[in-house]
Design a protein around this motif. Structure first.
Motif, PDB file in Angstrom:
ATOM      1  N   THR A 272       1.149  -1.306   0.175  1.00 31.34           N
ATOM      2  CA  THR A 272       0.062  -0.249  -0.031  1.00 31.34           C
ATOM      3  C   THR A 272       0.654   0.884   0.436  1.00 31.34           C
ATOM      4  O   THR A 272       0.773   1.955  -0.364  1.00 31.34           O
ATOM      5  CB  THR A 272      -1.086  -0.053   0.943  1.00 31.34           C
ATOM      6  N   GLU A 273       1.974   1.112   0.250  1.00 27.10           N
ATOM      7  CA  GLU A 273       3.081   2.242   0.441  1.00 27.10           C
ATOM      8  C   GLU A 273       3.596   2.721  -0.591  1.00 27.10           C
ATOM      9  O   GLU A 273       3.941   3.951  -0.927  1.00 27.10           O
ATOM     10  CB  GLU A 273       3.950   2.090   1.776  1.00 27.10           C
TER      11      GLU A 273
ATOM     12  N   PHE B  69       1.544   2.631  -3.200  1.00 30.19           N
ATOM     13  CA  PHE B  69      -0.185   3.397  -4.263  1.00 30.19           C
ATOM     14  C   PHE B  69       0.491   4.599  -4.505  1.00 30.19           C
ATOM     15  O   PHE B  69       0.523   4.316  -5.702  1.00 30.19           O
ATOM     16  CB  PHE B  69      -1.260   3.119  -3.283  1.00 30.19           C
ATOM     17  N   GLU B  70       0.660   5.506  -4.090  1.00 26.52           N
ATOM     18  CA  GLU B  70       1.239   6.269  -4.138  1.00 26.52           C
ATOM     19  C   GLU B  70       2.142   7.257  -5.186  1.00 26.52           C
ATOM     20  O   GLU B  70       2.479   8.235  -5.971  1.00 26.52           O
ATOM     21  CB  GLU B  70       1.109   8.149  -2.802  1.00 26.52           C
TER      22      GLU B  70
ATOM     23  N   ILE C  50       6.420   9.107   1.937  1.00 24.75           N
ATOM     24  CA  ILE C  50       5.154   8.547   2.077  1.00 24.75           C
ATOM     25  C   ILE C  50       3.898   9.036   3.098  1.00 24.75           C
ATOM     26  O   ILE C  50       3.078   9.404   2.888  1.00 24.75           O
ATOM     27  CB  ILE C  50       5.126   6.726   2.379  1.00 24.75           C
ATOM     28  N   SER C  51       4.966   9.683   3.643  1.00 27.37           N
ATOM     29  CA  SER C  51       4.086  10.170   5.355  1.00 27.37           C
ATOM     30  C   SER C  51       5.684  10.714   5.783  1.00 27.37           C
ATOM     31  O   SER C  51       6.490  10.891   6.080  1.00 27.37           O
ATOM     32  CB  SER C  51       3.516   9.103   5.867  1.00 27.37           C
TER      33      SER C  51
ATOM     34  N   LYS D 108       0.999   5.742  -8.510  1.00 26.03           N
ATOM     35  CA  LYS D 108       0.288   7.220  -8.809  1.00 26.03           C
ATOM     36  C   LYS D 108       0.948   8.043  -9.661  1.00 26.03           C
ATOM     37  O   LYS D 108       1.100   8.616 -11.429  1.00 26.03           O
ATOM     38  CB  LYS D 108      -0.317   7.438  -7.923  1.00 26.03           C
ATOM     39  N   SER D 109       2.021   8.294  -8.869  1.00 27.20           N
ATOM     40  CA  SER D 109       2.886   9.225  -9.448  1.00 27.20           C
ATOM     41  C   SER D 109       3.455   9.418 -10.449  1.00 27.20           C
ATOM     42  O   SER D 109       4.186   9.668 -11.459  1.00 27.20           O
ATOM     43  CB  SER D 109       3.607  10.120  -8.312  1.00 27.20           C
TER      44      SER D 109
ATOM     45  N   GLU E  51       3.786  15.047   2.128  1.00 32.73           N
ATOM     46  CA  GLU E  51       3.453  13.264   1.663  1.00 32.73           C
ATOM     47  C   GLU E  51       3.231  13.684   0.232  1.00 32.73           C
ATOM     48  O   GLU E  51       2.742  14.616  -0.850  1.00 32.73           O
ATOM     49  CB  GLU E  51       2.032  13.126   2.074  1.00 32.73           C
ATOM     50  N   ASN E  52       3.529  12.569  -1.048  1.00 33.45           N
ATOM     51  CA  ASN E  52       3.682  12.212  -2.046  1.00 33.45           C
ATOM     52  C   ASN E  52       4.283  13.078  -3.017  1.00 33.45           C
ATOM     53  O   ASN E  52       3.907  13.574  -5.018  1.00 33.45           O
ATOM     54  CB  ASN E  52       2.301  12.220  -2.080  1.00 33.45           C
TER      55      ASN E  52
END
Length: 189
Positions: free
Chosen positions: A2-3, A5-6, A54-55, A9-10, A76-77
């Motif tokens: 899950t980490e 995912f972004e 990530i965070s 997406k990027s 983030e992201n």
């Protein structure tokens, strides 16, 4: 994971990578945690990687004769690196410091180059690296815009930064003293 995912997406914003290519990329990532006030990069170190947040959050800053000048904040992201040090393979003039406890994923420039050799689609990672540039417009505004205008611009573009970063760092980013920031805030509110 899950980490990732972004991150995926990027990457898909720069090129329509296949699932296989995304997996090859994410397999090269190293996950780390960085404590608040920890550094991704210190002055005089050579940057050899790019980092996805990530965070948490970071700030890119440099030391001047008078004080610290915050050049950019990252949350983030966002991808973060010292592009000049990375591309020129020379010691950095800047610091990249965690402003909160953060979780990151890093990939080395060597791994990026190796991926580019594996498959031509990875040459699109050059766009990712090019996006790491820090706009010189902000630096110019420090010279030509009033503190009130700079603060209003910050409120319109990145309102979340006001409560997320310490006021001393916000003042540094705006090129003013914390006292001037207090006066500006009082006038604008």
């Amino acid at each position: 994971m899950t980490e990732f995912f972004e991150i995926r997406k990027s990457l898909l914003t720069i090129y329509p990578f296949t699932e296989e290519h995304l997996k090859i990329f994410t397999d090269k990532l190293s996950l780390k945690e960085v404590r608040k006030k920890g550094f991704l990069l210190r002055q005089n170190q050579t940057c050899n990687h790019i980092t996805f947040i990530i965070s948490g959050s970071f700030r890119l800053y440099t030391e001047t004769e008078q004080n610290e000048l915050t050049i950019k904040f990252f949350t983030e992201n966002n991808w973060v690196s010292d592009l000049e040090s990375l591309m020129m393979k020379q010691p950095s003039k800047n610091y990249i410091e965690a402003t909160e406890n953060s979780k990151i994923a890093t990939i080395s420039l060597l791994d990026i180059h190796n991926l580019m050799e594996i498959h031509p689609c990875f040459s699109m990672l050059n766009s990712l690296i090019a996006n790491l540039t820090v706009s010189t417009n902000h630096i110019l505004t420090l010279k030509i815009k009033s503190p009130d205008k700079r603060y209003k611009e910050l409120l319109s573009k990145n309102p979340d930064w006001i409560n997320r970063f310490p006021q001393m760092q916000i003042a540094s980013y705006l090129g003013i003293t914390p006292e001037t920031l207090s006066r500006v805030r009082a006038r604008i509110v």
